[in-house]
Motif scaffolding. Structure first.
Motif, PDB file in Angstrom:
ATOM      1  N   SER A  27      92.499 -47.937 -18.118  1.00 50.00           N
ATOM      2  CA  SER A  27      92.488 -46.785 -17.213  1.00 50.00           C
ATOM      3  C   SER A  27      93.756 -45.961 -17.375  1.00 50.00           C
ATOM      4  O   SER A  27      93.866 -44.881 -16.791  1.00 50.00           O
ATOM      5  CB  SER A  27      92.345 -47.247 -15.757  1.00 50.00           C
ATOM      6  N   GLU A  46     101.752 -59.652 -11.169  1.00 47.19           N
ATOM      7  CA  GLU A  46     100.321 -59.906 -11.369  1.00 47.19           C
ATOM      8  C   GLU A  46     100.102 -61.363 -11.772  1.00 47.19           C
ATOM      9  O   GLU A  46      99.180 -62.021 -11.310  1.00 47.19           O
ATOM     10  CB  GLU A  46      99.763 -58.981 -12.438  1.00 47.19           C
ATOM     11  N   SER A  79      90.963 -59.507 -14.177  1.00 47.86           N
ATOM     12  CA  SER A  79      91.961 -58.469 -13.960  1.00 47.86           C
ATOM     13  C   SER A  79      91.357 -57.130 -13.590  1.00 47.86           C
ATOM     14  O   SER A  79      91.997 -56.323 -12.936  1.00 47.86           O
ATOM     15  CB  SER A  79      92.826 -58.306 -15.216  1.00 47.86           C
ATOM     16  N   ASP A  80      90.114 -56.852 -13.992  1.00 46.63           N
ATOM     17  CA  ASP A  80      89.472 -55.620 -13.558  1.00 46.63           C
ATOM     18  C   ASP A  80      87.961 -55.797 -13.584  1.00 46.63           C
ATOM     19  O   ASP A  80      87.436 -56.804 -14.040  1.00 46.63           O
ATOM     20  CB  ASP A  80      89.924 -54.423 -14.388  1.00 46.63           C
ATOM     21  N   ASP A 110      89.796 -58.356 -22.322  1.00 45.62           N
ATOM     22  CA  ASP A 110      88.607 -58.273 -21.478  1.00 45.62           C
ATOM     23  C   ASP A 110      87.397 -58.988 -22.060  1.00 45.62           C
ATOM     24  O   ASP A 110      86.609 -59.553 -21.318  1.00 45.62           O
ATOM     25  CB  ASP A 110      88.272 -56.808 -21.214  1.00 45.62           C
ATOM     26  N   GLU A 133      96.737 -48.110 -11.046  1.00 45.09           N
ATOM     27  CA  GLU A 133      96.500 -46.830 -11.711  1.00 45.09           C
ATOM     28  C   GLU A 133      97.313 -45.728 -11.033  1.00 45.09           C
ATOM     29  O   GLU A 133      97.888 -44.865 -11.707  1.00 45.09           O
ATOM     30  CB  GLU A 133      95.006 -46.504 -11.645  1.00 45.09           C
ATOM     31  N   TRP A 141      92.964 -53.511  -6.531  1.00 46.56           N
ATOM     32  CA  TRP A 141      94.161 -53.744  -7.346  1.00 46.56           C
ATOM     33  C   TRP A 141      94.238 -52.733  -8.490  1.00 46.56           C
ATOM     34  O   TRP A 141      95.296 -52.160  -8.762  1.00 46.56           O
ATOM     35  CB  TRP A 141      94.138 -55.170  -7.894  1.00 46.56           C
ATOM     36  N   ASP A 142      93.104 -52.490  -9.161  1.00 48.60           N
ATOM     37  CA  ASP A 142      93.084 -51.536 -10.282  1.00 48.60           C
ATOM     38  C   ASP A 142      93.540 -50.150  -9.844  1.00 48.60           C
ATOM     39  O   ASP A 142      94.351 -49.509 -10.512  1.00 48.60           O
ATOM     40  CB  ASP A 142      91.663 -51.417 -10.858  1.00 48.60           C
TER      41      ASP A 142
END
Length: 374
Positions: free
Chosen positions: A118, A42, A55-56, A102, A277, A272-273
């Protein structure tokens, strides 16, 4: 790099390229190594100097002052309207990606740290400690604080919050403490010299309904996530599910400004998330199944309480909770509860034989009192 695995993100391909060689190290080591590889991959794909997007999706939402204030008001029962009241804490360029979270911001002399998860992480208190330490150093440099003076240096009061929306079942609200990870657990009544406490809010459907009703950002975010999940369950492609969910949110005026202006980055981040996950879910499933097999096969071989104590002791040293241990061993919580609490009482370095003797004494006492049912 040639993409031999189809349309997977490049970072995921890096990890898959190592998979064949990892299995020889054993399941536990394999999972640890694979997690490290994901982090490195990443960093390679989205890291320093090339961080194409957050990142998300939640982190992207938290870049907007109005959205941060919306969640802050919902959590604190306030009604601030001016986003300029929120002062974002920004780490210096060049700081490792691993210390980014975040959302970090100051308001009214308080420092607030928000993180989205997540997948459940038992290490959030430790991560928040790292975040706060870095941010506190920056703040002290900015105000030219002298920690060697005779005056007390006032620091912002920290608050740590996690928003969880994974598919694994978790409580509606749970509290996590850094002291739970200490090598030597706190004795009853003992207070740790250093503590970090964070609150985890489960924002999945039917959880913390009042909180989501107060926050258009949290409710809108989950509206989008649920749309994507439902479409994938309906056999839509990953890309199609994300694109259709974005367009439907725009049509329904759900976080419309955000999705209209950041559509491409949301698409990439969400892909990507969901890929990450999925891999984490597969790894956890494999670990649980291995634990069940270990508990069934080896437990049958020795067939005694001492072996169960050793199993529970091993899992306590890994920081697992009572619920997680019971799930791993495919047992009811009540079947391992006494062992678990005795290990916490005496510490993970205790001799399994001493735990066995204490349990046997307890059973004899209960038998004498007529409390054991046959």
């Amino acid at each position: 790099m040639n993409n031999t695995y189809g349309n997977l993100p490049e970072a995921e391909e890096i990890v898959l390229g190592f998979n064949d060689g990892l299995e020889s190290y054993g399941r536990e080591a394999c999972c640890e190594i694979r997690s490290i590889l994901y982090a490195v991959a990443e960093e390679f794909q989205y890291g320093k100097g090339n961080r194409e997007y957050a990142s998300d999706v939640f982190a992207m939402l938290m870049e907007d002052g109005e959205y941060r204030l919306d969640i802050y008001n919902a959590l604190n029962g306030s009604d601030y309207q001016d986003p300029n009241l929120v002062e974002v804490i920004t780490l210096e360029s060049g700081v490792s990606l691993s210390v980014h979270n975040d959302a970090s911001f100051l308001i009214g002399g308080e420092a607030h740290f928000y993180e989205h998860q997540s997948t459940h992480s038992p290490n959030m208190p430790l991560r928040f400690l790292i975040y706060f330490s870095h941010c506190l150093k920056l703040w002290m440099d900015r105000v030219d604080a002298d920690i060697y003076s005779g005056k007390v240096v006032k620091v912002p009061t920290p608050h740590f919050v996690v928003f969880y929306n994974g598919t694994e079942k978790r409580p509606e609200v749970e509290e996590m403490r850094l002291s739970a990870a200490y090598t030597h657990p706190m004795r009853e009544g003992e207070e740790p010299d250093l503590e970090v406490r964070c609150i985890v809010y489960n924002i999945n459907s039917g959880k913390n309904v009042t909180l989501l009703q107060k926050s258009s950002v949290l409710s809108g975010y989950m509206h989008f996530v649920n749309k994507v999940r439902d479409k994938i369950k309906s056999k839509e492609s990953l890309e199609g599910a994300i694109d259709n969910a974005i367009q439907e949110c725009i049509d329904e005026d759900v976080l419309k400004r955000f999705f209209e202006t950041r559509k491409d980055k949301v698409r990439k981040a969400m892909k990507w998330d969901l890929t990450m996950e999925r891999h984490m879910r597969i790894m956890k499933k494999e670990e649980r199944e291995e634990g069940r097999q270990e508990g069934r096969q080896e437990g049958r071989q020795e067939g005694n309480l001492l072996y169960l104590i050793k199993l529970v002791l091993k899992k306590v040293t890994k920081g697992k909770s009572l619920e997680e241990i019971a799930n791993d061993l495919e047992l009811e919580e009540r079947e391992v509860e006494m062992i678990y609490h005795l290990i916490l009482k005496h510490g993970p370095d205790t001799d399994p034989e001493s735990i066995l003797k204490e349990i046997q004494k307890e059973e004899i006492a209960c038998l004498s009192a007529g409390e054991i049912d046959f």
